[in-house]
Design an enzyme around this catalytic site. Sequence first.
Site, mmCIF file in Angstrom:
data_model
loop_
_atom_site.group_PDB
_atom_site.id
_atom_site.type_symbol
_atom_site.label_atom_id
_atom_site.label_comp_id
_atom_site.label_asym_id
_atom_site.label_seq_id
_atom_site.Cartn_x
_atom_site.Cartn_y
_atom_site.Cartn_z
ATOM 1 N N HIS A 95 0.856 -1.196 0.000
ATOM 2 C CA HIS A 95 0.000 0.000 0.000
ATOM 3 C C HIS A 95 0.892 1.248 0.000
ATOM 4 O O HIS A 95 1.935 1.267 0.668
ATOM 5 C CB HIS A 95 -0.914 -0.004 1.223
ATOM 6 C CG HIS A 95 -1.953 1.071 1.157
ATOM 7 N ND1 HIS A 95 -1.664 2.375 1.451
ATOM 8 C CD2 HIS A 95 -3.248 1.040 0.777
ATOM 9 C CE1 HIS A 95 -2.760 3.113 1.273
ATOM 10 N NE2 HIS A 95 -3.735 2.322 0.864
ATOM 11 N N GLU A 164 -4.177 1.924 -7.227
ATOM 12 C CA GLU A 164 -4.540 3.070 -6.389
ATOM 13 C C GLU A 164 -3.656 4.264 -6.740
ATOM 14 O O GLU A 164 -2.528 4.357 -6.231
ATOM 15 C CB GLU A 164 -4.334 2.731 -4.909
ATOM 16 C CG GLU A 164 -5.247 1.662 -4.386
ATOM 17 C CD GLU A 164 -5.500 1.847 -2.888
ATOM 18 O OE1 GLU A 164 -6.662 1.973 -2.515
ATOM 19 O OE2 GLU A 164 -4.530 1.901 -2.119
HETATM 20 P P1 PGA Z 1 -9.544 6.226 0.377
HETATM 21 O O1 PGA Z 1 -8.323 5.224 0.621
HETATM 22 O O2 PGA Z 1 -10.727 5.392 -0.093
HETATM 23 O O3 PGA Z 1 -9.782 6.882 1.688
HETATM 24 O O4 PGA Z 1 -9.110 7.176 -0.686
HETATM 25 C C1 PGA Z 1 -8.070 4.144 -0.222
HETATM 26 C C2 PGA Z 1 -6.848 3.409 0.239
HETATM 27 O O5 PGA Z 1 -5.876 4.060 0.663
HETATM 28 O O6 PGA Z 1 -6.780 2.167 0.195
#
Ligand code: PGA
Length: 254
Positions: A95, A164
């Site tokens: 992540h 992401e």
């Molecule tokens: P968010 O975070 O939905 O608050 O943007 C997503 C993540 O970091 O996995």
Amino acid sequence: MKARLVVGNWKSYVRSSEEAVKLAKQLKRRSKRAFCETVVCPAHPHLAQVSKALQGSRVRVGGQDVSAFTDEKRTGEVPAALVRDAGATFSLIGHSESRAIHGDSRIKEKLVSALGAGLSPILCVGEPERDPLGNHLSFIEGQLRHVLEGLSKRDAGVLIVAYEPVWAIGKSANEAMKPMELQETAIFIRKVLVDLFGRPLGLAIPILYGGAVEPANAEELVREGGVDGLLVGHASVNYEMFLDIIAGVSKTQK
Ligand code: PGA
């Protein structure tokens, strides 16, 4: 069509085990009608209690990270086997919030440790910023290849990739990536996976989108963005919002 998947990343939002168990029980009660697969990733200290609270439900549990190491003299590290023992069957790996602290160098070892402990890794990739020349695509490709090159087909069979874009994380729905931009990136990631693992497997690996997912954009991101599901941060700790997201994604399941 693959089953849709919604993963909730609770980060450190949930501040006590009581709160974590309460949230898990609310989900358990209300997710019976959900059509898509659901996973929640509590903080490590809450894994065992959340797993217990969700027993008998369709909601499964994941860790937020695992140690790159499997040996014993590693004070403060949480090996994948302990995450598995606490009831998780998935784990986020790489992540961006963890990469920001620990760097990129041990992501492959983490992935291998997770697989070795019987966890399905959810490998997170994503560019810090977009640029008009499309360099973000080669950045994402580099992140994928660095970790996935040489992975056996058997291991790739339980892999999930979460795209992401770092610039979208933590924002509200109107600042998220637009479904059309997502579609282009999802196709690109799919091509890299097919190149790495061949057609049937490369097409089968679920690709999730994460970053500013809320009920307002969830359905559209999956329907038009060409992904198999979502990785949800802040909206996953508000169970009404999370259930709305699951309901929206379920509508896209054919
Ligand atoms: P968010 O975070 O939905 O608050 O943007 C997503 C993540 O970091 O996995």
